[in-house]
Motif scaffolding. Structure first.
Motif, short mmCIF file in Angstrom:
data_model
loop_
_atom_site.label_atom_id
_atom_site.label_comp_id
_atom_site.label_asym_id
_atom_site.label_seq_id
_atom_site.Cartn_x
_atom_site.Cartn_y
_atom_site.Cartn_z
N PHE A 96 48.14 32.31 33.65
CA PHE A 96 46.84 32.36 34.31
C PHE A 96 46.22 33.74 34.13
CE2 PHE A 96 50.04 33.68 37.33
CZ PHE A 96 49.47 34.70 38.07
N SER A 97 44.95 33.83 34.44
CA SER A 97 44.22 35.09 34.40
C SER A 97 43.95 35.54 35.82
CB SER A 97 42.91 34.88 33.64
OG SER A 97 42.19 36.10 33.52
N SER A 98 43.98 36.85 36.05
CA SER A 98 43.84 37.31 37.43
C SER A 98 43.36 38.75 37.50
CB SER A 98 45.18 37.20 38.16
OG SER A 98 45.05 37.60 39.52
N ARG A 99 42.72 39.06 38.63
CA ARG A 99 42.32 40.43 38.97
C ARG A 99 43.32 41.09 39.92
NH1 ARG A 99 37.06 41.31 37.49
NH2 ARG A 99 35.76 39.48 37.12
N ARG A 100 44.51 40.57 40.02
CA ARG A 100 45.50 41.14 40.94
C ARG A 100 45.67 42.64 40.72
NH1 ARG A 100 50.28 37.04 42.24
NH2 ARG A 100 49.14 35.06 42.23
N PRO A 101 45.96 43.37 41.80
CA PRO A 101 46.18 44.81 41.66
C PRO A 101 47.35 45.09 40.72
CG PRO A 101 45.92 44.18 43.98
CD PRO A 101 46.03 42.91 43.20
N GLY A 102 47.27 46.24 40.05
CA GLY A 102 48.35 46.64 39.17
C GLY A 102 48.14 46.26 37.72
N GLY A 103 47.01 45.62 37.41
CA GLY A 103 46.74 45.24 36.03
C GLY A 103 46.13 46.38 35.24
#
Length: 453
Positions: free
Chosen positions: A316-323
């Motif tokens: 999946f694609s995500s804006r989660r922190p740590g990217g």
């Protein structure tokens, strides 16, 4: 849930800034220049043309390009006698996909007005870029670049576009082993069609999402539909199931390899919703069993465009922190008992300061296609690229490579999927040759794709 879900923003990430766009992928790639045009056409106007120009400006700012064209052309002699009106008309024609007429108008302005209207050079570059006339596009972009002072956002945007056209000039991007075709007016309209998924059972059925009032009955909402291939071509799209689509928004995400489970997003808008699975009972279209995926992903956490079809993991694609910035690709390994491991970022070879979205894992389990707007590998907007998981590793991937033209274009090319027949692929694209907004395209390969065998 890729770009048809209108209303959110996506980063154009080279400068870590937000350029403003539709949800996930912009229909108007550079709204910055829309703002510049609105400001430009706010110069003092004579009483004779003020009413028409004011109305056309409002229509242009609202994205009603056809309305602005009608308004400008209804004023006799206005666009012929006034360069400002002529430029506004040509820009509206570009956005309305009438590239030939737009080019003629822009060339007239640059010839008659010389250096007085530098935005004409920018939009000539856009016209040639959309037509894949990359050398001419580069010439016009450079002319516009020389007119700019300082290091503002316009300069950074044009520099990115120059990197795109440089990629297009390189012979390695052109691939004569494939043909890409618009699926035609039976399937596509001036509205938005996106997210194509071929039936995994090889039945000749194609599922996708669309925004079309005559099917959804709710302007601004999206529904899931299907079309069938026959000797006569593709059938008109029809709802997958009368119980599946609602007055809210449904966007197709995936279909299980056995064809029994349909993964989708349902919500009030692009972000206020959930990922769901529907399984059809033996009673046919009269019953649905709706559950949530076990994978711990959610739109509320910034997760989008999941791919559930890989046997060993969910991507999946995500804006989660740590990217690495913006939208990154992640992989969540399947564990015994239906559990999942922690999300693993695919790493700096794959992810970077631009957006990576719409992953698709081929049948071999290691070839991953996705879309990226990284100007280092894109010919314009989002391009379909591919990476490979390094043999013997769980989460090491090669540097992505462009999947080539004509699969890719100067527009946004996303949602790529290969069919089980190994010769066919599908994608959504807003390239200027289409009917408006995004259309569904089919890609035919001369040789079977090894990764699907």
């Amino acid at each position: 849930m890729c770009k048809g879900e209108k209303g959110k923003e996506v980063k154009e990430k080279g400068s870590k800034g937000v350029m403003g766009s539709k949800y996930l992928f912009s229909l108007s790639l550079y709204p910055l220049f829309t703002l510049l045009l609105v400001a430009f056409f706010s110069l003092p106007l004579s009483a004779q043309k003020k009413d028409k120009m004011d109305r056309a400006q409002r229509e242009f700012a609202a994205g009603d390009y056809a309305g602005a064209i009608r308004t400008l052309q209804s004023a006799r002699g206005l666009t012929e006698s006034d360069a400002e009106a002529g430029l506004l008309l040509a820009v509206c024609q570009f956005h309305a996909n009438d590239l030939i007429t737009a080019e003629q108008g822009l060339l007239t302005i640059t010839e008659q007005e010389k250096d007085g209207y530098p935005l004409a050079w920018f939009y000539l570059g856009r016209v040639y870029h959309a037509q894949h006339r990359f050398v001419r596009a580069a010439t016009e972009y450079k002319r516009y670049l020389r007119s700019l002072s300082g290091d503002g956002p316009e300069r950074k945007t044009v520099v990115r576009l120059l990197r795109n056209v440089d990629n297009g000039i390189r012979a390695g991007f052109v691939n004569d082993e494939m043909v890409a075709e618009n699926m035609g007016a039976t399937v596509n309209t001036e509205n938005d069609e996106f997210g194509p998924i071929p039936s995994p059972t090889g039945s000749g059925r194609l599922y996708f999402s669309l925004l079309r009032p005559d099917i959804s009955g709710n302007r601004g909402q999206t529904d899931i539909v299907a079309t069938m291939a026959s000797d006569l071509g593709w059938s008109p799209p029809s709802p997958v199931n009368p119980l599946l689509n609602t007055s809210g928004q449904e966007n197709l995400l995936d279909i299980s390899p056995d064809g029994q489970r349909l993964y989708y997003y349902r919500g009030n808008d692009a972000t206020d919703g959930r990922f769901l699975i529907d399984t059809f009972s033996g009673a046919g279209n009269n019953q649905l069993v709706t559950i949530q995926p076990r994978a711990p992903i959610s739109p509320a956490m910034g997760d989008v465009t999941p791919f559930f079809g890989a046997a060993d993991a969910v991507y999946f694609s995500s804006r989660r922190p740590g990217g690495y910035g913006g939208l990154d690709l992640y992989r969540m390994v399947r564990l015994p008992g239906g559990r999942f491991g922690p999300p693993q970022n695919l790493g700096p070879n794959v992810n970077g300061p631009y957006d990576e979205v719409c992953p698709f894992v081929a049948k071999d389990g290691r070839t991953v296609y996705f879309s990226s707007n990284d100007p280092a590998i894109s010919v314009g907007g989002f391009d379909v690229v591919r990476t490979y998981r390094v043999a013997g590793t769980e989460n090491r991937f090669t540097v992505p490579e462009n999947a080539g033209m004509p699969l890719n274009s100067a527009g946004d090319d996303t949602h790529f999927r290969l069919a089980s027949d190994t010769f066919t692929g599908f994608l959504a694209s807003d390239r200027k040759e289409g009917y408006g907004s995004r259309d569904i395209y089919v890609v035919y390969y001369v040789e079977p794709r090894e990764e699907m065998q």
